[in-house]
Design a protein around this motif. Structure first.
Motif, PDB file in Angstrom:
ATOM      1  N   PRO A 229      40.098  36.964  30.880  1.00 32.39           N
ATOM      2  CA  PRO A 229      39.418  38.040  31.611  1.00 32.39           C
ATOM      3  C   PRO A 229      38.466  37.549  32.697  1.00 32.39           C
ATOM      4  O   PRO A 229      38.002  38.357  33.498  1.00 32.39           O
ATOM      5  CB  PRO A 229      38.655  38.787  30.502  1.00 32.39           C
ATOM      6  CG  PRO A 229      38.490  37.798  29.394  1.00 32.39           C
ATOM      7  CD  PRO A 229      39.719  36.939  29.445  1.00 32.39           C
ATOM      8  N   ARG A 230      38.166  36.241  32.742  1.00 34.65           N
ATOM      9  CA  ARG A 230      37.302  35.703  33.796  1.00 34.65           C
ATOM     10  C   ARG A 230      38.047  34.679  34.646  1.00 34.65           C
ATOM     11  O   ARG A 230      37.441  33.796  35.232  1.00 34.65           O
ATOM     12  CB  ARG A 230      36.048  35.069  33.181  1.00 34.65           C
ATOM     13  CG  ARG A 230      35.152  36.067  32.461  1.00 34.65           C
ATOM     14  CD  ARG A 230      33.789  35.494  32.105  1.00 34.65           C
ATOM     15  NE  ARG A 230      33.891  34.368  31.200  1.00 34.65           N
ATOM     16  CZ  ARG A 230      33.484  33.126  31.487  1.00 34.65           C
ATOM     17  NH1 ARG A 230      32.950  32.862  32.662  1.00 34.65           N
ATOM     18  NH2 ARG A 230      33.600  32.160  30.594  1.00 34.65           N
ATOM     19  N   SER A 231      39.366  34.806  34.726  1.00 34.77           N
ATOM     20  CA  SER A 231      40.174  33.837  35.472  1.00 34.77           C
ATOM     21  C   SER A 231      39.958  33.969  36.979  1.00 34.77           C
ATOM     22  O   SER A 231      39.319  34.905  37.463  1.00 34.77           O
ATOM     23  CB  SER A 231      41.653  34.037  35.158  1.00 34.77           C
ATOM     24  OG  SER A 231      42.144  35.197  35.818  1.00 34.77           O
ATOM     25  N   TYR A 232      40.540  33.027  37.714  1.00 37.66           N
ATOM     26  CA  TYR A 232      40.449  33.036  39.176  1.00 37.66           C
ATOM     27  C   TYR A 232      40.968  34.336  39.781  1.00 37.66           C
ATOM     28  O   TYR A 232      40.535  34.745  40.860  1.00 37.66           O
ATOM     29  CB  TYR A 232      41.281  31.896  39.767  1.00 37.66           C
ATOM     30  CG  TYR A 232      40.846  30.506  39.409  1.00 37.66           C
ATOM     31  CD1 TYR A 232      39.804  29.881  40.093  1.00 37.66           C
ATOM     32  CD2 TYR A 232      41.499  29.784  38.403  1.00 37.66           C
ATOM     33  CE1 TYR A 232      39.420  28.580  39.798  1.00 37.66           C
ATOM     34  CE2 TYR A 232      41.123  28.490  38.092  1.00 37.66           C
ATOM     35  CZ  TYR A 232      40.088  27.889  38.780  1.00 37.66           C
ATOM     36  OH  TYR A 232      39.713  26.610  38.470  1.00 37.66           O
ATOM     37  N   ILE A 233      41.939  34.956  39.105  1.00 34.90           N
ATOM     38  CA  ILE A 233      42.578  36.139  39.690  1.00 34.90           C
ATOM     39  C   ILE A 233      42.328  37.387  38.842  1.00 34.90           C
ATOM     40  O   ILE A 233      43.119  38.333  38.853  1.00 34.90           O
ATOM     41  CB  ILE A 233      44.088  35.922  39.911  1.00 34.90           C
ATOM     42  CG1 ILE A 233      44.733  35.225  38.722  1.00 34.90           C
ATOM     43  CG2 ILE A 233      44.328  35.123  41.167  1.00 34.90           C
ATOM     44  CD1 ILE A 233      46.198  34.885  38.928  1.00 34.90           C
ATOM     45  N   SER A 234      41.177  37.396  38.169  1.00 35.03           N
ATOM     46  CA  SER A 234      40.808  38.586  37.406  1.00 35.03           C
ATOM     47  C   SER A 234      40.244  39.657  38.342  1.00 35.03           C
ATOM     48  O   SER A 234      39.314  39.400  39.108  1.00 35.03           O
ATOM     49  CB  SER A 234      39.748  38.234  36.356  1.00 35.03           C
ATOM     50  OG  SER A 234      39.211  39.409  35.786  1.00 35.03           O
ATOM     51  N   PRO A 235      40.786  40.874  38.274  1.00 36.44           N
ATOM     52  CA  PRO A 235      40.235  41.959  39.096  1.00 36.44           C
ATOM     53  C   PRO A 235      39.012  42.613  38.449  1.00 36.44           C
ATOM     54  O   PRO A 235      38.364  43.465  39.066  1.00 36.44           O
ATOM     55  CB  PRO A 235      41.393  42.951  39.180  1.00 36.44           C
ATOM     56  CG  PRO A 235      42.133  42.755  37.888  1.00 36.44           C
ATOM     57  CD  PRO A 235      41.989  41.295  37.533  1.00 36.44           C
ATOM     58  N   ASP A 236      38.695  42.213  37.222  1.00 42.19           N
ATOM     59  CA  ASP A 236      37.618  42.866  36.483  1.00 42.19           C
ATOM     60  C   ASP A 236      36.327  42.052  36.443  1.00 42.19           C
ATOM     61  O   ASP A 236      35.231  42.628  36.441  1.00 42.19           O
ATOM     62  CB  ASP A 236      38.076  43.154  35.044  1.00 42.19           C
ATOM     63  CG  ASP A 236      39.303  44.047  35.006  1.00 42.19           C
ATOM     64  OD1 ASP A 236      39.343  45.032  35.778  1.00 42.19           O
ATOM     65  OD2 ASP A 236      40.231  43.758  34.228  1.00 42.19           O
ATOM     66  N   ALA A 237      36.437  40.717  36.385  1.00 42.90           N
ATOM     67  CA  ALA A 237      35.237  39.884  36.361  1.00 42.90           C
ATOM     68  C   ALA A 237      34.546  39.961  37.717  1.00 42.90           C
ATOM     69  O   ALA A 237      35.176  39.772  38.761  1.00 42.90           O
ATOM     70  CB  ALA A 237      35.616  38.440  36.046  1.00 42.90           C
ATOM     71  N   LEU A 238      33.232  40.246  37.707  1.00 43.96           N
ATOM     72  CA  LEU A 238      32.497  40.470  38.954  1.00 43.96           C
ATOM     73  C   LEU A 238      31.503  39.347  39.233  1.00 43.96           C
ATOM     74  O   LEU A 238      30.913  38.760  38.327  1.00 43.96           O
ATOM     75  CB  LEU A 238      31.747  41.802  38.893  1.00 43.96           C
ATOM     76  CG  LEU A 238      32.615  43.063  38.735  1.00 43.96           C
ATOM     77  CD1 LEU A 238      31.725  44.297  38.680  1.00 43.96           C
ATOM     78  CD2 LEU A 238      33.629  43.165  39.867  1.00 43.96           C
ATOM     79  N   LEU A 239      31.311  39.062  40.518  1.00 46.16           N
ATOM     80  CA  LEU A 239      30.348  38.084  40.993  1.00 46.16           C
ATOM     81  C   LEU A 239      29.043  38.791  41.360  1.00 46.16           C
ATOM     82  O   LEU A 239      29.015  40.019  41.513  1.00 46.16           O
ATOM     83  CB  LEU A 239      30.914  37.354  42.210  1.00 46.16           C
ATOM     84  CG  LEU A 239      32.216  36.572  41.965  1.00 46.16           C
ATOM     85  CD1 LEU A 239      32.876  36.236  43.295  1.00 46.16           C
ATOM     86  CD2 LEU A 239      31.940  35.319  41.165  1.00 46.16           C
ATOM     87  N   PRO A 240      27.970  38.033  41.545  1.00 45.07           N
ATOM     88  CA  PRO A 240      26.695  38.673  41.931  1.00 45.07           C
ATOM     89  C   PRO A 240      26.779  39.486  43.216  1.00 45.07           C
ATOM     90  O   PRO A 240      26.028  40.453  43.395  1.00 45.07           O
ATOM     91  CB  PRO A 240      25.749  37.476  42.084  1.00 45.07           C
ATOM     92  CG  PRO A 240      26.304  36.444  41.160  1.00 45.07           C
ATOM     93  CD  PRO A 240      27.794  36.612  41.225  1.00 45.07           C
ATOM     94  N   ASP A 241      27.696  39.118  44.133  1.00 45.11           N
ATOM     95  CA  ASP A 241      27.801  39.862  45.386  1.00 45.11           C
ATOM     96  C   ASP A 241      28.670  41.115  45.265  1.00 45.11           C
ATOM     97  O   ASP A 241      28.906  41.810  46.260  1.00 45.11           O
ATOM     98  CB  ASP A 241      28.319  38.960  46.508  1.00 45.11           C
ATOM     99  CG  ASP A 241      29.727  38.432  46.251  1.00 45.11           C
ATOM    100  OD1 ASP A 241      30.376  38.868  45.276  1.00 45.11           O
ATOM    101  OD2 ASP A 241      30.191  37.561  47.020  1.00 45.11           O
TER     102      ASP A 241
END
Length: 312
Positions: free
Chosen positions: A269-281
């Motif tokens: 769920p936190r992979s390079y191509i996860s659409p769900d894991a979010l970055l601070p930006d």
């Protein structure tokens, strides 16, 4: 203990069978027993994105990880391809190449594997894992490289690529696809005379393939990517001590640039191509990987045009 014995009894023979059968395709290719598949299923285009009647900014070939077992994109790889196309419609993108089949024969379409998929799905992944190690084996590597390099070249021609046109070809690879991408370089240069840019994320490869003829290699990585880290430990050619390996020569020549995509993981769920894991930006991991890939491709295209203008 009983569970361990059960899994050993179930998986052990499968591993042994795969170890014996994994070499079959590359040997069949080398001996000429079977011809590689070039035609695609009805309704599957040779490329998506920019129209074939006008030269695109670049051709991008996506080489998926071990989940790739059919002509159509895997779930995660399909998300990345769609995101790249949405962000960079000037590209022509190919996602149908079979990195783990020297004969370009989709695994999921073979009757015996279709039967196994319904009963022992793990074998499909074991097959592709074993193919990575066949591609890395010095005894089979030249033949495997030629086979898959020819497959990519054929698909690019069918997608409209004109050899000698000077249009960049980008090999975007994930996980074990990096082994195939680095190995395809010489065959693609020989057959297409194309500027080659390699972009790998979570790259699992042995570092033995010559990168002299590559314009540049961009390595997208993360401190939380344990699978890629295993690859750097497993293959001696990736060790800094072996200064004369192909990978380390490319490092010293300045051909490899590292881009950090922390805190992405290799899968999950936190992979390079996860659409769900979010970055601070606010971007997703998928958004960041897509943005990085598109920016690198556009920068390479700008450099290619500047070099061409400087020599004209």
């Amino acid at each position: 203990m009983n569970d361990f014995l059960f899994w050993a009894a179930a998986v052990g023979p499968a591993l042994l069978a795969e170890g014996l059968l994994a070499r079959y395709e590359v040997l069949a290719y080398g001996a000429g027993w079977r011809r590689p598949v070039t035609a695609l299923p009805q309704g599957v285009p040779y490329a998506r994105g920019a129209a074939p009647d006008a030269p695109p900014e670049a051709y991008l070939v996506y080489l998926d990880g071990i989940g790739k077992r059919r002509v159509r994109d895997s779930r995660d790889g399909g998300q990345l391809v769609k995101a790249v196309l949405a962000s960079a419609p000037e590209l022509r993108v190919l996602g149908q190449v079979q990195p783990y089949s020297p004969l370009a024969d989709p695994l999921a379409d073979r009757p015996v594997w279709a039967w196994l998929r319904r009963r022992v799905g793990l074998l499909l992944f074991l097959h592709n894992v074993m193919q990575i190690f066949v591609a890395a084996d010095r005894r089979y590597r030249p033949l495997y490289n030629r086979a898959v390099g020819s497959q990519i070249a054929d698909q690019l021609r069918l997608a409209g690529y004109r050899p000698g046109s000077g249009i960049p070809v980008v090999l975007l690879s994930y996980s074990g696809g990096a082994q195939v991408a680095t190995g395809a370089v010489d065959e693609l240069r020989a057959r297409l005379d194309a500027p080659l840019l390699l972009i790998m994320f979570g790259g699992f490869h042995n570092g033995a393939n010559d990168l002299t003829r590559v314009t540049h290699v961009h390595r997208l990585t993360s401190a939380n990517d344990r699978v890629e880290r295993v690859g750097t430990w497993l293959f001696p050619q990736r060790w800094p001590l072996l200064r004369h390996s192909a990978w380390n020569r490319a490092v010293r020549a300045g051909k490899i640039t590292v881009h950090r995509l922390d805190p992405a993981t290799h899968v999950g769920p936190r992979s390079y191509i996860s659409p769900d894991a979010l970055l601070p930006d606010g971007r997703s991991h998928l958004d960041r990987t897509t943005d990085t890939v598109v920016a690198l491709v556009r920068a390479q295209r700008a450099e290619t045009e500047a070099a061409r203008d400087g020599t004209s």
